[in-house]
Every structure is written in structure tokens, then in C-alpha cells.
Design a protein around this motif. Structure first.
Motif, mmCIF file in Angstrom:
data_model
loop_
_atom_site.group_PDB
_atom_site.id
_atom_site.type_symbol
_atom_site.label_atom_id
_atom_site.label_comp_id
_atom_site.label_asym_id
_atom_site.label_seq_id
_atom_site.Cartn_x
_atom_site.Cartn_y
_atom_site.Cartn_z
ATOM 1 N N LEU A 191 34.410 -6.977 -3.840
ATOM 2 C CA LEU A 191 33.310 -6.187 -4.388
ATOM 3 C C LEU A 191 31.966 -6.834 -4.073
ATOM 4 O O LEU A 191 30.994 -6.152 -3.737
ATOM 5 N N GLY A 192 31.892 -8.162 -4.148
ATOM 6 C CA GLY A 192 30.655 -8.859 -3.821
ATOM 7 C C GLY A 192 30.240 -8.624 -2.380
ATOM 8 O O GLY A 192 29.056 -8.458 -2.080
ATOM 9 N N GLY A 193 31.225 -8.603 -1.491
ATOM 10 C CA GLY A 193 30.928 -8.337 -0.090
ATOM 11 C C GLY A 193 30.358 -6.946 0.113
ATOM 12 O O GLY A 193 29.424 -6.757 0.908
ATOM 13 N N ILE A 194 30.919 -5.969 -0.588
ATOM 14 C CA ILE A 194 30.424 -4.595 -0.481
ATOM 15 C C ILE A 194 28.987 -4.488 -0.990
ATOM 16 O O ILE A 194 28.147 -3.809 -0.388
ATOM 17 N N ILE A 195 28.685 -5.170 -2.101
ATOM 18 C CA ILE A 195 27.320 -5.130 -2.650
ATOM 19 C C ILE A 195 26.323 -5.720 -1.653
ATOM 20 O O ILE A 195 25.263 -5.136 -1.385
ATOM 21 N N LEU A 196 26.658 -6.875 -1.078
ATOM 22 C CA LEU A 196 25.774 -7.485 -0.074
ATOM 23 C C LEU A 196 25.612 -6.565 1.132
ATOM 24 O O LEU A 196 24.514 -6.431 1.684
#
Length: 294
Positions: free
Chosen positions: A149-154
Motif C-alpha cells: 500500500l505504501g508503494g501505491i501511495i508513493l
């Protein structure tokens, strides 16, 4: 025909960036990979422009041109590509290419805001479909740890940055050649990224292996030089038509990810891609029809 070939070449090359980045971050910290890429590309572009082109138009930037280049470089290189490379450590390569295809949707919203007009219902629906498509395609990859999820946000923040950069670029009356604009913006953007690279990167973890150098050279020569020059050429002709070539990026991107990295292609992939392409068409339908009728 020439413009179509350049557009097709842009889509093929631009879609390869996510896979090349995924290979690169296996050998080096993401921002180290990014900075080396930027400085190689900038050195080649500026060196070629100033040393090998006997043309008076290839001059040093002057006055406000430095400010325009700095802001464009910060948005297009420091923020967009810096965040994109970092996000690819935590994101599947195919999703990286699919996210790039949401740029036209964000460009439409940014353009409307920039010009002080309210986005149409079709444009807003297109944005919603595009975001839903990324979500659908990402769902199974979140479950099997190909993506976080963090990767998608970035990744989505980086897409917002490049969309703002594209609108900003189109609003400036550039007097410098494309080679110089790209060379200076990628060099300045790389310089602005250096403090972040130094602060969060583990330099002892870098593996200066063949995989690292192939990745850096592909990203520098093929993507940062070749693909971006195609993109700037297309933007100068027509911003809307240029963005339409991003329709093809997820198709090439998922193929590269499956072929080179073994990432799965599932029904979620097809549905998500269809939603993104449907959103792109919905948001730009009036423009497409208007261009077709002109």
C-alpha cells in the motif's frame, strides 16, 4: 505517419522504465540508481548539445529560463522520477506502467484548475474509472506481496507530480531546443535530489554488478533521453494527442513485466486495464471526437 511512429516508440520505451527500475533496485538503493541515471542522461544531453551542435540556438539559459527549468526539473525529475523509482521497490512493474496511464486523467484535472474552469462530468467519471482500474489491478498483487500500500501511495503522488509538470511545461513559451530543456531539467532535478539521496540511502548496500549497469544505462539512454525527447516532441505538437499515447503504456508494461519478471497476468489485470483505458477515453471523448472532425 511520423508523429504516429514517434508516439508508438514513446509508449514502448516509456513502459519499459518500470521493469528496468525493478531490476536496478535489486542492486542499489532507489535514489542512488535515480541520481546516477539523471547525471548520465544530463551529461550526455548537455555535452552533445554544446559540444557537437554548431547551432546558435544551443545557448545557455538566460534570466527567467533558469527559473522555468528549475521548477520543471523539480517537478518532473526530483519529485516524479525520484518518488517513482523509490516506489518501484515496493510495487509490481506492471502496476508502475498502469499508473503512468492515469497521467492524462490527472493532466485534464490540472489543466482545468490551471485555466480556472470546472471539469466536466465525463472528465470526473474518467478519473474515477482510472483510479478504480488501478485499484482492481493492484488487488491480487497486494495479497501476494508483489505490491504494498505504501508503494501505491508513493506511486500516485509521483503521478500527480508529473501531471503538474506536464501542464506547466505546456504553458511555458520555451525558446530553448528540446535537447537543452531535457538536459537541463534532468541535471537540475538530479542536483535537487542529492540531499534526499544522501540522507536516506545505504551506500554500503550497492552492488556494482552487470544488472545495475544495464539498468542504469537503459534508464539513462533509452528512457531519460530517448523516451522523454519523444514526449516533449509530442507535447509541443498537441498536449491532448500526446497524452493519448499513454493508452498503450499498460499494454506494453504488463507484457514486459510478465515476459521479463514473471509477474502474473490475471483477470484483475485485464479488468483494471480496461477500466483505466475506458476512463481515459471517457475523459477525453469530446477532445478525441473534436480532433477527428477537424
Amino acid at each position: 505517419m511520423k508523429n504516429s511512429l514517434i508516439g508508438l516508440l514513446f509508449a514502448m520505451l516509456w513502459a519499459s522504465a518500470s521493469v528496468a527500475t525493478k531490476f536496478g533496485v535489486l542492486s542499489a538503493e532507489p535514489l542512488v540508481l535515480a541520481n546516477i541515471r539523471f547525471f548520465i542522461a544530463g551529461t550526455l544531453l548537455l555535452g552533445y548539445s554544446y559540444l557537437l551542435r554548431p547551432d546558435p540556438s544551443f545557448r545557455l539559459p538566460q534570466g527567467m529560463e533558469w527559473r522555468h527549468l528549475a521548477l520543471f526539473g523539480f517537478l518532473n525529475t526530483t519529485l516524479y522520477l525520484g518518488l517513482y523509482v523509490y516506489a518501484m521497490r515496493y510495487t509490481a512493474a506492471g502496476i508502475g506502467s498502469l499508473a503512468v496511464s492515469t497521467n492524462p486523467l490527472l493532466i485534464i484535472v490540472m489543466s482545468a484548475w490551471w485555466m480556472g474552469r470546472k471539469p466536466s462530468g465525463a472528465e470526473l467519471l474518467g478519473v474515477l474509472l482510472g483510479m478504480a482500474g488501478v485499484g482492481v489491478a493492484t488487488y491480487p498483487l497486494l495479497l501476494n506481496s508483489y505490491t504494498t500500500l505504501g508503494g501505491i501511495i508513493l506511486l500516485m503522488i509521483s503521478m500527480l507530480a508529473v501531471s503538474v509538470a506536464s501542464v506547466y511545461y505546456a504553458t511555458i513559451q520555451w525558446k530553448l531546443p528540446n535537447l537543452l530543456i531535457n538536459g537541463w531539467q534532468v541535471t537540475i532535478g538530479g542536483i535537487l535530489l542529492l540531499p534526499f539521496t544522501g540522507a536516506i540511502s545505504d551506500f554500503s548496500a550497492i552492488q556494482w554488478d552487470e544488472r545495475f549497469w544495464w539498468s542504469v544505462l537503459w534508464l539513462s539512454l533509452v528512457v531519460s533521453v530517448g523516451a522523454l525527447l519523444c514526449w516533449f516532441y509530442l507535447l509541443r505538437i498537441d498536449t491532448v494527442r500526446a497524452s493519448l499515447w499513454l493508452f498503450l503504456c499498460p499494454l506494453f508494461g504488463f507484457f514486459y513485466a510478465w515476459w521479463l519478471m514473471g509477474e502474473p497476468i490475471t483477470v484483475y489485470t485485464y479488468v483494471g486495464t480496461a477500466l483505466v483505458i475506458g476512463g481515459l477515453y471517457m475523459a477525453q471523448r469530446k477532445r478525441i471526437n473534436k480532433r477527428a472532425g477537424s
